[in-house]
Design a protein around this motif. Sequence first.
Motif: not given
Length: 147
Positions: A89-111
């Motif tokens: 999943x990709x959550x899209x906010x006003x100033x950032x996005x958050x990618x959800x993937x099992x490849x990330x250490x915490x499960x999600x990463x914010x950019x």
Amino acid sequence: MKKKVYHWQPELSTAIIYWSCTFGILFLSLILTLEHTRPYLTSNIVLGIFIFFVFLGCNRYFIIDGKYLVVHALLPVRRKKITLSAIEAIRVGPKCIELKSCDFKEGTQMFIMTKKNKNAFIETIKQHKSFKATIIDDPELTISKHY
């Protein structure tokens, strides 16, 4: 054909710490410059170090390469190559996005991304056939992680 890059910054607290230290180096260089009335080698070396860290700080980006999303980070150890099908999943906010993937250490990463980069990235990733994740528009998503 040149690949399109989408620049990002890390989560807010990390970005603040990095850029504060980087501009601290600039101020140290300026202080050293004020100590002398003519060009001074030490202050120029410190200014060169500042320019190097600015270059490193701006060298964070995404590249969509075929079936992969390449997350280019500051440290080579933290660079990732994620298959587009592994993104849940990709959550899209006003100033950032958050990618959800099992490849990330915490499960999600914010950019943190600019609006222009964020919209271009979302439009480009939607066009790939192997991308099957849901894109959630979340106006409540903030640029800092909450634990």
